[in-house]
Enzyme design. Structure first.
Site, PDB file in Angstrom:
ATOM      1  N   TYR A 135      -0.582   8.487  -2.496  1.00  9.96           N
ATOM      2  CA  TYR A 135      -0.629   8.193  -3.928  1.00  9.96           C
ATOM      3  C   TYR A 135      -1.861   8.863  -4.573  1.00  9.96           C
ATOM      4  CZ  TYR A 135       2.830   4.327  -3.690  1.00  9.96           C
ATOM      5  OH  TYR A 135       3.961   3.555  -3.548  1.00  9.96           O
ATOM      6  N   GLY A 136      -2.852   9.130  -3.739  1.00 12.71           N
ATOM      7  CA  GLY A 136      -4.148   9.587  -4.241  1.00 12.71           C
ATOM      8  C   GLY A 136      -4.120  10.912  -4.962  1.00 12.71           C
ATOM      9  N   GLU A 173      -5.862   9.430   9.671  1.00 14.95           N
ATOM     10  CA  GLU A 173      -4.489   9.340  10.192  1.00 14.95           C
ATOM     11  C   GLU A 173      -4.290  10.211  11.429  1.00 14.95           C
ATOM     12  OE1 GLU A 173      -1.334   9.147   7.384  1.00 14.95           O
ATOM     13  OE2 GLU A 173      -2.361   7.558   6.268  1.00 14.95           O
ATOM     14  N   CYS A 175      -3.755  -1.072  -2.006  1.00 13.75           N
ATOM     15  CA  CYS A 175      -4.045   0.345  -2.234  1.00 13.75           C
ATOM     16  C   CYS A 175      -5.027   0.490  -3.401  1.00 13.75           C
ATOM     17  CB  CYS A 175      -2.731   1.050  -2.563  1.00 13.75           C
ATOM     18  SG  CYS A 175      -2.897   2.801  -2.878  1.00 13.75           S
ATOM     19  N   ASN A 176      -6.128   1.209  -3.163  1.00 12.96           N
ATOM     20  CA  ASN A 176      -7.102   1.418  -4.240  1.00 12.96           C
ATOM     21  C   ASN A 176      -6.498   2.224  -5.382  1.00 12.96           C
ATOM     22  OD1 ASN A 176     -10.258   0.829  -3.331  1.00 12.96           O
ATOM     23  ND2 ASN A 176      -8.833   1.003  -1.635  1.00 12.96           N
ATOM     24  N   THR A 177      -5.713   3.236  -5.034  1.00 11.41           N
ATOM     25  CA  THR A 177      -5.137   4.084  -6.078  1.00 11.41           C
ATOM     26  C   THR A 177      -4.170   3.272  -6.938  1.00 11.41           C
ATOM     27  OG1 THR A 177      -5.330   5.958  -4.560  1.00 11.41           O
ATOM     28  CG2 THR A 177      -3.910   6.254  -6.485  1.00 11.41           C
ATOM     29  N   CYS A 179     -11.234   3.194  -0.683  1.00  8.75           N
ATOM     30  CA  CYS A 179      -9.937   3.684  -0.213  1.00  8.75           C
ATOM     31  C   CYS A 179      -9.623   2.905   1.062  1.00  8.75           C
ATOM     32  CB  CYS A 179     -10.021   5.181   0.079  1.00  8.75           C
ATOM     33  SG  CYS A 179      -8.548   5.845   0.870  1.00  8.75           S
ATOM     34  N   THR A 180      -8.361   2.558   1.209  1.00  5.39           N
ATOM     35  CA  THR A 180      -7.949   1.721   2.329  1.00  5.39           C
ATOM     36  C   THR A 180      -8.392   2.249   3.700  1.00  5.39           C
ATOM     37  OG1 THR A 180      -5.886   2.939   2.177  1.00  5.39           O
ATOM     38  CG2 THR A 180      -5.912   0.691   1.291  1.00  5.39           C
ATOM     39  N   HIS A 181      -8.414   3.571   3.833  1.00  2.00           N
ATOM     40  CA  HIS A 181      -8.674   4.157   5.151  1.00  2.00           C
ATOM     41  C   HIS A 181     -10.155   4.174   5.536  1.00  2.00           C
ATOM     42  CE1 HIS A 181      -4.640   5.534   4.388  1.00  2.00           C
ATOM     43  NE2 HIS A 181      -4.569   6.205   5.532  1.00  2.00           N
ATOM     44  N   ASP A 228       0.866  -1.177   0.000  1.00  2.00           N
ATOM     45  CA  ASP A 228       0.000   0.000   0.000  1.00  2.00           C
ATOM     46  C   ASP A 228       0.903   1.227   0.000  1.00  2.00           C
ATOM     47  OD1 ASP A 228      -2.443   1.531   0.348  1.00  2.00           O
ATOM     48  OD2 ASP A 228      -1.776   1.895   2.394  1.00  2.00           O
ATOM     49  N   SER A 229       0.281   2.384  -0.219  1.00  2.00           N
ATOM     50  CA  SER A 229       1.037   3.631  -0.164  1.00  2.00           C
ATOM     51  C   SER A 229       1.496   3.960   1.256  1.00  2.00           C
ATOM     52  CB  SER A 229       0.161   4.767  -0.698  1.00  2.00           C
ATOM     53  OG  SER A 229      -1.058   4.808   0.025  1.00  2.00           O
TER      54      SER A 229
HETATM   55  N1  DGL Z   1      -4.014   3.830   0.110  1.00  2.00           N
HETATM   56  C1  DGL Z   1      -4.662   4.876  -0.658  1.00  2.00           C
HETATM   57  C2  DGL Z   1      -5.882   4.291  -1.387  1.00  2.00           C
HETATM   58  O1  DGL Z   1      -6.446   3.284  -1.001  1.00  2.00           O
HETATM   59  C3  DGL Z   1      -5.064   6.055   0.218  1.00  2.00           C
HETATM   60  C4  DGL Z   1      -3.891   6.895   0.687  1.00  2.00           C
HETATM   61  C5  DGL Z   1      -3.146   7.555  -0.465  1.00  2.00           C
HETATM   62  O2  DGL Z   1      -3.651   8.508  -1.064  1.00  2.00           O
HETATM   63  O3  DGL Z   1      -2.048   7.097  -0.747  1.00  2.00           O
HETATM   64  O4  DGL Z   1      -6.280   4.834  -2.378  1.00  2.00           O
END
Ligand code: DGL
Length: 291
Positions: free
Chosen positions: A51-52, A161, A82-84, A193-195, A19-20
């Site tokens: 990454y977003g 976060e 990571c979704n992105t 998104c992961t969060h 993940d990012s």
């Molecule tokens: N992990 C990213 C996602 O799931 C969220 C955090 C980021 O922007 O890197 O898209």
């Protein structure tokens, strides 16, 4: 589609997850819940998060470096948590990677299609994920008539976060983000998104109780399990607490202490250490070209 070459994989090797940053731990948590006998190597790109807000080219380059690192750890499969990164880099990774690869977007899309009754699906995620249109693409592949409405929620990641999981500020922002989706009469919402699963209650309150929330982390772990089963790659090992084999290993590109603290608030297992590595050492050349 997954591609495989002659790399020898066996069931006892670990699963690679990346993940990012810390968010992918929501996917790790689901993998641990659903497959407690699997070993996991996790990489969080804490030096280069988020990454977003980055371009496709950058996210693809970073993702390929991380995949090289994970392959060096001899993983039997890779989950792009990571979704992105899933939205931007899955085709490149799949085309180059000698072990099975799974992203979070396809499983999330599939579950949303299974859950919707009126064919109107909302997707929330980073700007990059929403701009990529990936969820929409996968949903429409399965359900061509579906109406898909995206909403970028860039403030959610920093709020999570900062630990503001249950807070009036987060409630207010969630209400604003959800307003346009509610107007579109969605009955299903993908937390893309992961969060976001960490503020699921807040999102649920803002979306209303008639809206089904889809957590791609949960679905990804389920699909990963099926993928491993279909290739006879499920670990037959039974790990004991205190075993000498470190079942879970965590690597980051920066801020290992901070990662560890956050990780321990998500995974009850207790992460004893996260190791910082220099991800820039991993070339982004096509994997097929070797080192
Ligand atoms: N992990 C990213 C996602 O799931 C969220 C955090 C980021 O922007 O890197 O898209």
């Amino acid at each position: 589609m997954e591609t495989e070459n002659s790399r020898a994989v066996n069931a006892d090797l670990p699963i690679g997850v990346f993940d990012s940053g810390v968010g992918g731990l929501t996917v790790v948590k689901e993998i641990i819940n659903q497959m407690p006998n699997e070993r996991i190597v996790y990489f969080g790109d804490t030096a280069r998060v988020p990454y977003g807000s980055k371009s496709r080219d950058t996210v693809v380059r970073y993702s390929r470096q991380i995949v090289r690192f994970l392959l060096e750890q001899n993983v039997k499969a890779i989950a792009v948590a990571c979704n992105t990164a899933s939205a931007y880099a899955i085709p490149e990774i799949e085309a180059e990677c000698p072990v099975p690869v799974i992203g979070v977007i396809r499983p999330g899309a599939k579950t949303a299609v299974e859950g919707t009754r009126n064919g109107r699906i909302g997707v929330i995620g980073t700007r990059a994920t929403i701009t990529s249109g990936s969820y929409k693409e996968y949903i429409r592949e399965i359900m061509p008539g579906a109406e898909v409405f995206g909403q970028a929620c860039p403030l959610f990641v920093p709020l999570v976060e900062e630990g503001l999981w249950e807070d009036p500020v987060t409630d207010e922002i969630a209400r604003r983000y959800m307003a346009s989706l509610i107007d579109r009469d969605i009955d299903t919402l993908i937390m893309g998104c992961t969060h976001y699963p960490l503020i699921r209650k807040t999102i649920g309150r803002a979306a209303g109780d008639k809206v089904l929330l889809v957590n791609p982390a949960y679905e990804t772990a389920r699909e990963l399990r099926k993928l491993l089963e279909s290739r006879s790659l499920i670990s037959g090992h039974r790990y004991e607490l205190g075993s000498t084999v470190p079942q879970y290993r965590f690597y980051v590109s920066d801020m290992a202490d901070q990662f560890q603290k956050f990780a321990n608030s998500i995974i009850k297992y207790g992460i004893l250490a996260a190791e910082k590595i220099d991800i820039y050492n991993y070339s982004a050349r096509p994997l097929s070209e070797g080192d």
